[in-house]
Design a protein around this motif. Structure first.
Motif, mmCIF file in Angstrom:
data_model
loop_
_atom_site.group_PDB
_atom_site.id
_atom_site.type_symbol
_atom_site.label_atom_id
_atom_site.label_comp_id
_atom_site.label_asym_id
_atom_site.label_seq_id
_atom_site.Cartn_x
_atom_site.Cartn_y
_atom_site.Cartn_z
ATOM 1 N N GLN A 9 37.568 -53.683 22.223
ATOM 2 C CA GLN A 9 36.123 -53.907 22.180
ATOM 3 C C GLN A 9 35.509 -53.575 20.820
ATOM 4 O O GLN A 9 34.609 -54.254 20.355
ATOM 5 N N GLN A 10 36.029 -52.530 20.176
ATOM 6 C CA GLN A 10 35.385 -52.060 18.949
ATOM 7 C C GLN A 10 35.961 -52.676 17.674
ATOM 8 O O GLN A 10 35.275 -52.752 16.648
ATOM 9 N N MET A 11 37.226 -53.130 17.692
ATOM 10 C CA MET A 11 37.869 -53.564 16.453
ATOM 11 C C MET A 11 38.119 -55.065 16.358
ATOM 12 O O MET A 11 38.369 -55.588 15.281
ATOM 13 N N GLN A 74 18.621 -58.857 22.032
ATOM 14 C CA GLN A 74 18.599 -59.402 23.395
ATOM 15 C C GLN A 74 19.558 -58.704 24.370
ATOM 16 O O GLN A 74 20.155 -59.342 25.234
ATOM 17 N N MET A 75 19.647 -57.382 24.246
ATOM 18 C CA MET A 75 20.556 -56.616 25.109
ATOM 19 C C MET A 75 20.178 -56.755 26.590
ATOM 20 O O MET A 75 21.054 -56.757 27.454
ATOM 21 N N SER A 76 18.886 -56.901 26.892
ATOM 22 C CA SER A 76 18.511 -56.994 28.309
ATOM 23 C C SER A 76 19.012 -58.309 28.916
ATOM 24 O O SER A 76 19.327 -58.366 30.106
ATOM 25 N N LEU A 77 19.121 -59.363 28.091
ATOM 26 C CA LEU A 77 19.673 -60.634 28.602
ATOM 27 C C LEU A 77 21.183 -60.509 28.823
ATOM 28 O O LEU A 77 21.727 -61.061 29.776
ATOM 29 N N SER A 147 30.886 -55.420 20.385
ATOM 30 C CA SER A 147 31.088 -53.975 20.223
ATOM 31 C C SER A 147 29.794 -53.193 20.466
ATOM 32 O O SER A 147 29.832 -52.017 20.817
ATOM 33 N N ALA A 148 28.628 -53.865 20.304
ATOM 34 C CA ALA A 148 27.343 -53.179 20.511
ATOM 35 C C ALA A 148 27.004 -53.028 21.988
ATOM 36 O O ALA A 148 26.086 -52.297 22.340
ATOM 37 N N THR A 149 27.745 -53.710 22.873
ATOM 38 C CA THR A 149 27.380 -53.668 24.296
ATOM 39 C C THR A 149 27.994 -52.478 25.034
ATOM 40 O O THR A 149 27.705 -52.266 26.214
ATOM 41 N N GLY A 150 28.839 -51.727 24.334
ATOM 42 C CA GLY A 150 29.379 -50.488 24.923
ATOM 43 C C GLY A 150 30.129 -50.719 26.219
ATOM 44 O O GLY A 150 30.970 -51.609 26.303
ATOM 45 N N THR A 151 29.763 -49.943 27.241
ATOM 46 C CA THR A 151 30.505 -50.007 28.510
ATOM 47 C C THR A 151 29.840 -50.949 29.529
ATOM 48 O O THR A 151 30.156 -50.921 30.715
#
Ligand SMILES: Cc1cc2nc3c(=O)[nH]c(=O)nc-3n(C[C@H](O)[C@H](O)[C@H](O)COP(=O)(O)O)c2cc1C
Length: 160
Positions: A9-11, A74-77, A147-151
């Motif tokens: 996810q991060q790399m 747009q994280m809420s979407l 990678s910004a969406t985390g878990t």
């Protein structure tokens, strides 16, 4: 294998998209990070889809989709379209029909209007290869990274 979920996810850089599927009164949409270009001529994009998704069944039936690029704001979407079983999932966002008839999210940065070409079994997912029929930029901004969406996708639990 070493625990791989965080490194993937991060790399491994990937964007975040809302894939709109179906046409007319039969539409749905889901959040996807596993999207990539796989050919120049014709222009082909691959989407890796869990075959249990409602969107997959609709995509099989109708054969068209749009890949809508989300911005960093747009994280809420991302979260909303990452849910399943909502009664009227398409009530969120402004949707119009693309050339293929697939639903396009007007709030996205850009979209790729696609026809399904073929699909390939890929482990527990289906790799759906899509030919791009049209593409347009709709808004200005920077694309969101997976990678910004985390878990948010709970993917850590999906590895054996
Ligand atoms: C950040 C993020 C990325 C995701 N990427 C994918 C993906 O690439 N492929 C996939 O099949 N599901 C992916 N999902 C899961 C689907 O969005 C989720 O299961 C959704 O509820 C499916 O909707 P549907 O059943 O209405 O089709 C992702 C979810 C999130 C939050």
């Amino acid at each position: 294998m070493q625990k791989v979920d965080k490194l993937l996810q991060q790399m491994l850089s990937q964007g975040v998209y809302v894939v709109g599927v179906g046409e007319g009164s039969e539409t749905n949409a889901f959040t996807a990070a596993w999207v990539m270009q796989v050919s120049f001529t014709p222009v082909l994009l691959a989407i890796s889809i869990n075959p249990e998704h409602r969107s997959y069944r609709l995509l099989k039936k109708v054969g068209v989709c749009s890949i809508n690029v989300l911005s960093q704001q747009q994280m809420s979407l991302v979260e909303y379209f990452g849910q399943s079983g909502l009664e009227d999932k398409m009530a969120r966002g402004t949707w119009t029909a693309a050339v293929t008839g697939a639903p396009v999210l007007q709030e996205s940065l850009a979209y790729f209007d696609c026809k399904v070409s073929h699909e390939i079994v890929a482990g527990d997912h289906q790799l759906v290869i899509c030919e791009v029929i049209e593409a347009r930029q709709l808004n200005a901004g920077r694309p969101m990274l997976y990678s910004a969406t985390g878990t948010m996708d709970n993917s850590a639990e999906l590895y054996e």
